[in-house]
Design a protein around this motif. Sequence first.
Motif, PDB file in Angstrom:
ATOM      1  N   VAL B 346      -2.061  -0.656  17.568  1.00 54.28           N
ATOM      2  CA  VAL B 346      -2.234  -0.129  16.067  1.00 54.28           C
ATOM      3  C   VAL B 346      -2.021  -1.259  15.118  1.00 54.28           C
ATOM      4  N   PHE B 347      -3.227  -1.513  14.408  1.00 54.17           N
ATOM      5  CA  PHE B 347      -3.065  -1.859  13.248  1.00 54.17           C
ATOM      6  C   PHE B 347      -3.385  -1.602  11.908  1.00 54.17           C
ATOM      7  N   SER B 348      -2.559  -1.338  10.275  1.00 55.88           N
ATOM      8  CA  SER B 348      -3.556  -1.469   9.164  1.00 55.88           C
ATOM      9  C   SER B 348      -2.994  -1.521   8.673  1.00 55.88           C
ATOM     10  N   ALA B 349      -3.803  -2.119   7.209  1.00 53.91           N
ATOM     11  CA  ALA B 349      -3.341  -3.380   6.292  1.00 53.91           C
ATOM     12  C   ALA B 349      -4.319  -2.319   5.320  1.00 53.91           C
ATOM     13  N   GLY B 350      -3.371  -2.898   4.203  1.00 53.35           N
ATOM     14  CA  GLY B 350      -4.006  -2.455   2.608  1.00 53.35           C
ATOM     15  C   GLY B 350      -3.857  -0.857   2.286  1.00 53.35           C
TER      16      GLY B 350
END
Lengths: 112, 836
Positions: B346-350
């Motif tokens: 899982v990746f999340s940014a901003g």
Amino acid sequence: MIGDWLDIGWLDEIPVRGARTVPVAGGDEIAVFRTSDDKVFALANRCPHKNGPLSQGIVHGHSVTCPLHNWKIALATGEAQGADNGCTPVIPAKVSAGRVLICRASTLKAAA
Amino acid sequence: MDIHDSPSPGATDAIEIATPRPREHLVVIGNGMAGCRAVEELLARDAGRFRVSIFGAEPHVNYNRIMLSPVLAGEKTFDDIVINGHDWYQDNGIELIAGDPVAAIDRAAKTVTSQAGRTIGYDKLLIATGSDPFIIPVPGHDLPGVISFRDMADVDAMLAAAATGGDAVVIGGGLLGLEAAHGLMLRGMKVTVLHLMPTLMERQLDEAAGWLLKTALEDRGQTVLTGADTAEIHGDGKVAGVRLKDGRDIPASLVVMAVGIRPSVALARASGLAVGRGIQVDDHMVTSDPDVLAVGECVEHDGQVYGLVVPLWEMCRALADGLVGKPTGYRGSVTSTKLKVAGLDVFSAGDFSGGENCEDIVLRDGARGIYKRVVLRDNRIIGAVLYGDTGDGGWYFDLLKKGEDVADIRDVLIYGQAFASGGGRADPKAAVAALSDDAEICGCNGVSKGKVVACIEDGATSLDTVRATCKASASCGSCTDLVETLLALTLGDSVESGPKTLCECTSFTHDDVRREIVAQELKSIPEVMQKLHWSTPDGCSSCRPALNYYLLCAWPGDYADDQQSRFVNERLHANIQKDGTYSVVPRMWGGITSPTELRAIADVVEKYDAPMVKVTGGQRLDIFGIRKEDLPAVWADLNAAGMVSGHAYGKALRTVKTCVGSEWCRFGTQDSTGLGVKLERMSWGSWMPHKFKIAVSGCPRNCAEATIKDFGVVCVDSGYELHVGGNGGTKVRATDLLCKVATEREAMEYCAAFIQLYREEARYLERTAPWIERVGLDTVKARIIDDAEGRAALTDRFLFSQSFSQDDPWAERAAGARPEHHTPMAAFTPRTEEMA
């Protein structure tokens, strides 16, 4: 002393992708929306087109579609989307520690 | 010569130069990742500048807190996660006071005093106290067996509990909670995750990715309860279970509370430093006292507090630069999160919350369990969420931080760096053209670009024919865009445009969606959106009601209706009018009423000040001008007189209009009123693609106007003529004659079969008239008349579905269900001076 924010209740009292209303004595109702990502937005509860109760519309993304004539209103700005033109007063709203807060001064202004 | 006795000016100078200037004393409160990293940065710039003492609350050297999860999961040992061992402190002359937390700061005297009573002075003080786990103050939160997940001691407690097996409850479905749950499961415990919000990790992930994560964790054996509000933790002297507000009780010998952290500011606040959500610092990490600095999770910079490691590194650099006199300044951080739990990426940014002027690019690949969403504003990436394939996370994050204009690669952006940086940076078609012949286009069916092109050259001119011949894009559909591009490249302008899609959120048509819901057994709106790669995070006002209907129709009794995906009329079981009030129509079976019903209606009209009551075209009474908040009371009053909802507001069976027939009329051939009542009793409460009306006329004079209804019966001497597909809408259409039957029983069976065929095969918001014109009367006849077995099956499916749907929605609401649809959240009365 008049506070800047009105505490109107818990976030989870608003259905996800739904809205609740806050009547203002002597003025227009406020619609408080909760989107699928748990953001809250507040608008005067009337569509700029023919005053449809936006709180009763279908909420999708950060927009609501008015139940009367399908105008699509951006929750963040109150502006009608697409080819339609018009704007509903926006009341700054936020969630703090699970409570929903709306800006007092803007509420008064929008309800006036 | 004794220099002490007869110092010369020159000798004095020599002594002063030879004696090192007394080094300033830097005292660090906090032996964690931020405190030690700040010292490392400082040593790297000027090793001789400060004498350093570090206080740590834990009895350990500096270790990597982020790696506690692998320790819990048994993938690493404590030694593996030590960042700086005892050698580091020794080699750099750092005094470590571990296991003795600082209890007080005296800023006037410039000293700190530890819990054990040790007082030492400082020239510069650095506070790096990090954050404290947040404990929800529910009853029982202090029982033995309730712990947080923050330090090595917590891990030891979890390992001890896991050694005896049993049940664990993790409260909090955020990053930390899920890591704890995963570790405990690997250690052999039966784990239930309780999460207050509707989807997991809602701060990092949008709804779609959160749903995928939940599904995957459940597949791996965890129980995940979302919308789970903890009422209390109970047990006799030790934890025994967790009770939710909805009454559910989950047994547990261990409860891990991982609902969040908050900056640890008690010490700073007690010493009089400026504290908001965290200890307030400037761009050089200096607090309101110029000799006191602070860094890490305990600080508030520019209104922000951070709970991630990258901002912490950036703060430490700014702090060290400032301390050695070359201030650079910290400007705040944009953060990204990467999580790998149970093999799930899982990746999340901003900022991926979307909103004004934001555009979403979404890729869903149901078969591979991949979801990617990139949020753009002014052609710049402002947020990204990746699930399943996070390989391009760093690339998106880099573009985000640089604020790069991605207009040129926008069309291929979502396919990732390899694709976007390929031959077609400026032209997405060129990117596809540049692919080699053996490049895989359709992962589900293993179809290469060469095969797709060959299939097109062999005569496939549309997406559908490509799907039918070489199977590319025929499964999950995520390569649809690629196949369409290949069609355009190979054929130029002679590509056939496909049928209209359900809405702008999808490339699938209504028919595709209906077929896939059944074929793939899709049972919720998020599941449909994921498997059929919706391009918006949660659909729009066109697709949500359609999907809700399709799911309801496909899985009667099983699918949980989504109220928020219904148009207001169906949500409030009344018709919204132009002034925002509602009109209410009680059911009058076959158009018949009684004194009791008429009295109840008259009473309601008076009691609620309804300005008008009107007979409808469907022979019912419509009460106008009811306020939303009065609806439950109106329904209760009508229910009390034995009346139920007329569904005059719904895409549903509305009325069955009748004439008086043989009972009274001198021309009537059959009991049309009686048949009308029977048909209405059979079909009321059924949801339809659009509104649906029935009428029964007692003779060919057709007083009930049965030949402009969706289903009409005209009674004749020898039996019943069945008519279908009429309406009196904007385009009036008279019915087609379906067939003639001899008995009432047959008339009812054919009616049920016809309704079910329409329910299962028409598109949402398509009335029977355009549906029949589209598919042809012969098709309908073939299904209803020629195929007796099929007709019986349709009838059975309709009656099965009806067994779940004939509950009066008014009764449920009048009894108090879903009050949130009717009552205000709060009321606001401005003060007198405000109203002026």
